[in-house]
Scaffold this active site. Structure first.
Site, PDB file in Angstrom:
ATOM      1  N   LYS A 154       0.883  -1.175   0.000  1.00  0.00           N
ATOM      2  CA  LYS A 154       0.000   0.000   0.000  1.00  0.00           C
ATOM      3  C   LYS A 154       0.914   1.216   0.000  1.00  0.00           C
ATOM      4  CE  LYS A 154      -1.908   2.980   1.931  1.00  0.00           C
ATOM      5  NZ  LYS A 154      -1.729   4.406   1.550  1.00  0.00           N
ATOM      6  N   GLY A 174       6.861   5.240   8.219  1.00  0.00           N
ATOM      7  CA  GLY A 174       5.992   6.408   8.280  1.00  0.00           C
ATOM      8  C   GLY A 174       6.071   7.060   9.643  1.00  0.00           C
ATOM      9  N   SER A 175       4.951   7.615  10.089  1.00  0.00           N
ATOM     10  CA  SER A 175       4.958   8.383  11.334  1.00  0.00           C
ATOM     11  C   SER A 175       4.861   7.463  12.560  1.00  0.00           C
ATOM     12  CB  SER A 175       3.766   9.347  11.341  1.00  0.00           C
ATOM     13  OG  SER A 175       2.562   8.602  11.276  1.00  0.00           O
ATOM     14  N   GLY A 231       2.667   4.155  13.255  1.00  0.00           N
ATOM     15  CA  GLY A 231       3.496   2.993  13.627  1.00  0.00           C
ATOM     16  C   GLY A 231       2.924   2.256  14.836  1.00  0.00           C
ATOM     17  N   GLU A 239       9.791   1.662  10.786  1.00  0.00           N
ATOM     18  CA  GLU A 239      10.820   2.681  10.583  1.00  0.00           C
ATOM     19  C   GLU A 239      10.101   4.016  10.636  1.00  0.00           C
ATOM     20  OE1 GLU A 239      12.635   5.393   9.526  1.00  0.00           O
ATOM     21  OE2 GLU A 239      12.913   4.668   7.475  1.00  0.00           O
ATOM     22  N   CYS A 287      13.788  10.396   6.692  1.00  0.00           N
ATOM     23  CA  CYS A 287      13.733   9.894   8.069  1.00  0.00           C
ATOM     24  C   CYS A 287      15.065  10.090   8.777  1.00  0.00           C
ATOM     25  CB  CYS A 287      13.324   8.433   8.076  1.00  0.00           C
ATOM     26  SG  CYS A 287      14.139   7.472   6.815  1.00  0.00           S
ATOM     27  N   GLU A 295      10.304  15.826  15.389  1.00  0.00           N
ATOM     28  CA  GLU A 295      10.659  15.678  13.973  1.00  0.00           C
ATOM     29  C   GLU A 295       9.810  16.650  13.151  1.00  0.00           C
ATOM     30  OE1 GLU A 295       9.538  12.093  11.724  1.00  0.00           O
ATOM     31  OE2 GLU A 295      11.611  12.027  11.034  1.00  0.00           O
TER      32      GLU A 295
END
Ligand code: NAD
Length: 484
Positions: A181, A234-235, A239, A256, A290, A386
């Protein structure tokens, strides 16, 4: 860059080797970050499309043609795909730039890296061996590495093609059948590479691609009981949901989730070598990386000198429309632009420098001028969270102990860069860093397909890249034979 000069994928999913519309018939608009205009559409898939993709992957894995290929044959297919990506690299790069907004030079580099994932893991497909264990007399004990089965992959928009390669290439190499996806904000290169995969002969069901919204298609994939292992990038917020869903299905996952990675500059560093790397590590891909070097820790004796140079360099950074000379393109979306601008406007630290936005940049594009802040308190919001934009925080430090405390003092732990000519200090600092990757006198934001990569704590867990990923995408079975 004009959409009509690029071949655009159709708004379809790749399921069981065929290109099909979402079962609901729904589609969603795709905007280019360069001008904010809608230039194509993608399938807006639902749980029923994810069901079909998982079923196709299951059939491919359980007795389908994909399951009958030898490891060498799988590897050969992957090498062919790598070659096709290289042949189509220029067109793919132009598609990526239009979809994601990144400077064309970055997109070209991304396509080489994407091809490398298929080359590297294609070459590795037949090189993951089991082991024989000395056991009791009269017994043969061996450890086999087997694929999980159906692997689910949810990837972000920042490096769409590279993430496609990074996530599914090691899974395919180990013989898993995959359902991917991609991110709704940038998924066209994944669809185009899916076409190339079909063209080079990947059997139906080995690679399935379902586009759509995270909270619908992504959620359905992450919660699907037919998935044997999940890989997510992703975020941290999503996650957590992925990990909860994996726990409910009793499966493993890799996460990650980004970082707030420090580059630590000691007063004995070769400063001329440091400057361009510091700037590039946060400007590359608009800071939407990232492993972006988003904090710079500078030893107090050289703080003013380094900041004077960084100020001049940041003021010279111009955001522009991603053409041949661009170093900083637009950010991915209006939402991301707003997020980054809010961080800049509300920063709890002095603003040292601001770059600019090129005159004549398209009105509706998502451009943000680079920003340098300092001195930042290590615990300030801007130095802790972040931002995922071209924003660098500078923090002074006194000595090694101080640098270690500040570097490790966030919830994240992905990458660290250490700049010093002192050999003993290089080793001590590398050992002290709480993160998954350390660069000494260099920094590779996102670089190095061969290098195991991943984080700790809020940066996630599990390792991608390198042979470590082949281990993540397989599991051990111990077989004990009492042969007398
Ligand atoms: P996100 O986590 O929402 O999106 C990443 C992927 O997850 C996309 O494919 C998305 O469709 C999918 N997703 C979203 N909601 C989901 C759900 N409920 N269930 C399953 N899948 C879902 O990231 P974002 O909103 O696009 O970006 C927000 C922030 O996340 C960024 O500002 C940045 O800080 C961080 N981020 C980090 C990385 C990274 O490489 N580590 C990448 C993208 C974003």
């Amino acid at each position: 860059m004009k959409a009509d000069s690029i071949r655009l994928p159709r708004p379809l999913n790749l399921i069981d080797g065929a290109w099909v519309a979402a079962a609901s018939g729904r589609e969603m608009d795709v905007r280019s970050p360069i001008d904010g205009e809608v230039f194509t559409r993608i399938a807006d898939s639902g749980p029923e499309d994810v069901d079909a993709a998982v079923a196709a992957a299951r059939a491919a894995f359980d007795g389908g043609p994909w399951s009958k290929l030898t490891a060498a044959e799988r590897g050969r297919l992957m090498l062919r795909l790598g070659n096709r990506i290289l042949e189509e690299a220029e067109e793919l790069a132009r598609l990526e730039t239009m979809d994601n907004g990144k400077p064309i030079k970055q997109a070209r580099a991304d396509m080489i890296a994407t091809a490398r994932y298929f080359e590297y893991y294609g070459g590795g497909a037949d090189k993951v061996h089991g082991e024989v264990i000395p056991f009791l007399s009269g017994y043969h004990a061996e450890v086999r590495r087997e694929p999980h089965g159906v692997t689910g992959h949810i990837i972000p928009w920042n490096y769409p093609a590279q993430m496609f390669g990074r996530s599914i290439a090691p899974a395919l190499a180990m013989g898993n059948a995959t359902v991917l996806k991609p991110a709704e904000d940038a998924c066209l290169s994944a669809l185009r590479i899916g076409e190339l995969a079909t063209e080079v002969g990947f059997p139906a069901g080995a690679i399935n691609i379902v586009t759509g919204r995270g909270e619908v298609a992504g959620k359905a994939l992450s919660e699907h009981p037919g998935v044997d292992f999940m890989s997510f990038t992703g975020s941290p917020e999503v996650g957590v949901m992925i990990q909860v869903a994996a726990a409910k299905n009793f499966i493993g996952c890799t996460l990650e989730l980004g970082g707030k990675s420090p580059q630590i500059v000691f007063d004995d560093a070769d400063l001329e070598a440091v400057y361009p790397v510091l700037v590039n590590a946060i400007i590359q891909n608009g800071g939407q990386t990232c492993s972006a070097g988003s904090r710079v820790l500078i030893q107090r004796g050289v703080y003013d000198k380094v900041m004077d140079e960084l100020k001049a360099r940041f003021e010279a950074v111009t955001a522009s429309d991603s053409g041949e000379d661009a170093v900083l393109g637009p950010l991915i979306s209006a939402r991301q632009k707003k997020r980054v601008e809010t961080y800049i406007a509300e920063a709890d630290a002095p603003l040292v420098a601001r770059g600019s936005i090129a005159q004549g940049s398209p009105e509706g594009g998502y451009y943000v001028a680079a920003a340098l802040f300092g001195p930042c308190e290590p615990d300030s919001k801007i130095a802790q969270e972040e931002v995922f934009g071209p924003v660098l925080c500078a923090i002074p430090f006194d000595d090694e102990a101080d640098a270690i405390r500040i570097a490790n003092g966030t919830d994240y732990g992905l990458v660290a860069g250490i700049w010093t000519s002192n050999g003993g200090r290089q080793q001590r600092m590398a050992k002290a860093m709480h993160c998954g990757q350390v660069f000494i006198n260099g920094y590779g934001a996102g670089g190095g397909i061969e290098l195991p990569f991943g984080g700790i704590r809020k940066s996630g867990h599990g390792r991608e890249k390198g042979f470590a990923a082949l281990h993540e995408f397989s599991r051990i079975k111990t077989v004990v034979n009492n042969h007398g």
